[in-house]
Write a protein that holds these residues in place. Structure first.
Motif, PDB file in Angstrom:
ATOM      1  N   GLN A 207       3.163  19.052  -6.929  1.00  0.00           N
ATOM      2  CA  GLN A 207       2.664  19.407  -8.255  1.00  0.00           C
ATOM      3  C   GLN A 207       3.781  20.055  -9.090  1.00  0.00           C
ATOM      4  OE1 GLN A 207      -0.616  18.857  -9.497  1.00  0.00           O
ATOM      5  NE2 GLN A 207       0.492  19.330 -11.385  1.00  0.00           N
ATOM      6  N   LYS A 210       6.149  17.438 -10.168  1.00  0.00           N
ATOM      7  CA  LYS A 210       5.489  16.668 -11.240  1.00  0.00           C
ATOM      8  C   LYS A 210       5.581  17.419 -12.573  1.00  0.00           C
ATOM      9  CE  LYS A 210       1.064  14.949 -12.823  1.00  0.00           C
ATOM     10  NZ  LYS A 210      -0.370  14.776 -12.619  1.00  0.00           N
ATOM     11  N   GLU A 235      -7.321   8.933  -1.803  1.00  0.00           N
ATOM     12  CA  GLU A 235      -8.290   9.730  -2.553  1.00  0.00           C
ATOM     13  C   GLU A 235      -7.791  11.168  -2.731  1.00  0.00           C
ATOM     14  OE1 GLU A 235     -12.159   9.194  -0.670  1.00  0.00           O
ATOM     15  OE2 GLU A 235     -13.055   9.454  -2.653  1.00  0.00           O
ATOM     16  N   ASP A 238      -4.753  11.369  -5.029  1.00  0.00           N
ATOM     17  CA  ASP A 238      -5.136  11.090  -6.413  1.00  0.00           C
ATOM     18  C   ASP A 238      -5.853  12.281  -7.041  1.00  0.00           C
ATOM     19  OD1 ASP A 238      -5.216   9.413  -8.669  1.00  0.00           O
ATOM     20  OD2 ASP A 238      -7.336   9.042  -8.286  1.00  0.00           O
ATOM     21  N   GLU A 239      -6.735  12.907  -6.267  1.00  0.00           N
ATOM     22  CA  GLU A 239      -7.443  14.083  -6.782  1.00  0.00           C
ATOM     23  C   GLU A 239      -6.461  15.179  -7.196  1.00  0.00           C
ATOM     24  OE1 GLU A 239     -10.178  15.473  -3.809  1.00  0.00           O
ATOM     25  OE2 GLU A 239     -11.428  13.690  -4.122  1.00  0.00           O
ATOM     26  N   GLN A 240      -5.435  15.371  -6.373  1.00  0.00           N
ATOM     27  CA  GLN A 240      -4.526  16.490  -6.616  1.00  0.00           C
ATOM     28  C   GLN A 240      -3.423  16.167  -7.608  1.00  0.00           C
ATOM     29  OE1 GLN A 240      -4.397  19.366  -4.136  1.00  0.00           O
ATOM     30  NE2 GLN A 240      -5.694  18.542  -2.524  1.00  0.00           N
ATOM     31  N   ASP A 242      -3.160  12.973  -9.500  1.00  0.00           N
ATOM     32  CA  ASP A 242      -3.431  11.900 -10.442  1.00  0.00           C
ATOM     33  C   ASP A 242      -2.325  10.818 -10.353  1.00  0.00           C
ATOM     34  OD1 ASP A 242      -4.678  10.459 -12.381  1.00  0.00           O
ATOM     35  OD2 ASP A 242      -3.962  11.668 -14.059  1.00  0.00           O
ATOM     36  N   ILE A 243      -2.277  10.173  -9.217  1.00  0.00           N
ATOM     37  CA  ILE A 243      -1.255   9.138  -8.976  1.00  0.00           C
ATOM     38  C   ILE A 243      -1.440   7.981  -9.964  1.00  0.00           C
ATOM     39  CG2 ILE A 243      -1.012   9.703  -6.524  1.00  0.00           C
ATOM     40  CD1 ILE A 243      -2.747   7.224  -5.884  1.00  0.00           C
ATOM     41  N   THR A 244      -0.388   7.181 -10.147  1.00  0.00           N
ATOM     42  CA  THR A 244      -0.513   6.052 -11.078  1.00  0.00           C
ATOM     43  C   THR A 244      -0.626   4.716 -10.353  1.00  0.00           C
ATOM     44  OG1 THR A 244       1.881   5.830 -11.226  1.00  0.00           O
ATOM     45  CG2 THR A 244       0.822   7.254 -12.861  1.00  0.00           C
ATOM     46  N   THR A 267     -10.402   4.591  -5.576  1.00  0.00           N
ATOM     47  CA  THR A 267      -9.606   5.542  -6.366  1.00  0.00           C
ATOM     48  C   THR A 267      -9.497   5.142  -7.845  1.00  0.00           C
ATOM     49  OG1 THR A 267      -7.516   4.378  -6.014  1.00  0.00           O
ATOM     50  CG2 THR A 267      -8.122   6.024  -4.356  1.00  0.00           C
ATOM     51  N   LYS A 269      -7.168   3.385  -8.819  1.00  0.00           N
ATOM     52  CA  LYS A 269      -5.739   3.170  -9.036  1.00  0.00           C
ATOM     53  C   LYS A 269      -5.295   1.865  -8.377  1.00  0.00           C
ATOM     54  CE  LYS A 269      -5.771   6.849 -11.302  1.00  0.00           C
ATOM     55  NZ  LYS A 269      -5.256   8.180 -10.995  1.00  0.00           N
TER      56      LYS A 269
END
Ligand code: GDP
Length: 297
Positions: A207, A210, A235, A238-240, A242-244, A267, A269
């Motif tokens: 994070q 990021k 999952e 992505d929750e933590q 927000d992957i693309t 997901t 994504k």
């Protein structure tokens, strides 16, 4: 071979309906039951299977007639369309930032293939998109990881930004972006640390990276062979974060298909690239439609 069992079973279940000039509700029901079992056996997420079967059933029963296809062919087309949708529909492209360099952050658990895939992605960007990437070694906890990336860099004849194992990964990422700007690299691909399991420390560090470099892409690398585990990992990342997008490795192995078929639906994504072997040129854009055709034969 990947998807072999799934492919055999799906082909069996659509074979019966293929030549039919008339498809009854009973035929659709039988086929749906077999498709459901085939998907569950391939380790596809339970809810994904349920929704998928419901859709092919509804569409097949009340199907609009297309004159160029027999009713049997029509039903098969529905299965193929839905399978393509399940894997993301269209092929999704890699981002290009308006401000150079485009920043790509690679995340994932240890052993998924993150470092190798970082090298493969750089290679693909140069070969197919004519880009000049800079690699960045921000996995400071596993000393071999930096060495591994440097080795990949020299195999590819591509520069690697590294500050050893004592530096702060956030600083490494920032400095790498600066170096990319100065040396006019249009992409910087940051290899981050992995762990054996998803944990708070790892997520906190990712994070911070990021926040510091505001990546255009955050690619999660997952191993297709791990089925629903890969979906669960996707999952939580992505929750933590927000992957693309997801890069699915080891599709050259005999994966049953659970990860490939569930990740997008679970997901939201897309799977952007697929690893098809250990070599540096064995990464390909992920084509949902081609994959669906391959599975249905
Ligand atoms: P990391 O811990 O996630 O950085 O994983 P590595 O990049 O070190 O890869 C772990 C192992 O998986 C290595 O032996 C890689 O060669 C292998 N690997 C990575 N991607 C693929 C792939 O698409 N196919 C196959 N067969 N092996 C792969």
């Amino acid at each position: 071979m990947a998807f072999e069992g799934l492919s055999d079973r799906l082909q069996q279940s659509i074979k019966k309906i293929k030549g039919k000039g008339k498809v009854s509700e009973q035929d659709v029901k039988e086929m749906s039951r077999e498709v459901r079992l085939a998907l569950l056996e391939a380790d596809v997420n339970f809810k994904v299977v349920k929704d998928f079967v419901k859709r092919i059933r509804e569409r097949s029963v009340g199907e609009e007639v297309m004159s160029s296809l027999t009713p049997g062919q029509q039903v098969i087309k529905i299965v193929k369309d839905e399978l393509t949708e399940l894997m993301g529909g269209n092929e999704s492209k890699i981002a290009v930032s308006k401000r150079s360099p485009t920043v790509v952050m690679m995340v994932g658990l240890q052993g998924a293939g993150k470092t190798t895939t970082t090298g493969k992605l750089a290679n693909l960007l140069r070969k197919s998109y004519n880009r000049q990437p800079l690699l960045a070694a921000a996995d400071v906890y596993r000393p071999a990881a930096i060495q591994q990336l440097e080795t990949l860099g020299s195999q590819l004849d591509m520069p690697v930004h590294s500050q050893g194992t004592e530096a702060d990964p956030v600083d490494i990422a920032k400095q790498a972006v600066e170096q990319a700007k100065e040396e006019h690299h249009d992409y910087v691909i940051i290899d981050t640390a992995g762990r054996l399991h998803v944990d708070g420390d790892l997520m906190g560090e990712l994070q911070r990276i990021k926040d510091a470099v505001e990546p255009d892409e955050i690619f999660l690398v997952v191993d297709a062979m791990t089925g629903q585990d890969a979906v669960n990992v996707a999952e939580s990342f992505d929750e933590q974060l927000d992957i693309t997008g997801v890069l699915l490795t080891k599709l050259d192995g005999d994966t049953r298909g659970g990860a490939a078929l569930s990740i997008k639906a679970v997901t939201g994504k897309p799977i952007k690239f697929a690893g098809m072997g250990e070599k540096l040129d064995q990464l390909e854009p992920f084509h949902p439609e081609r994959m669906a055709s391959r599975i249905l034969g």
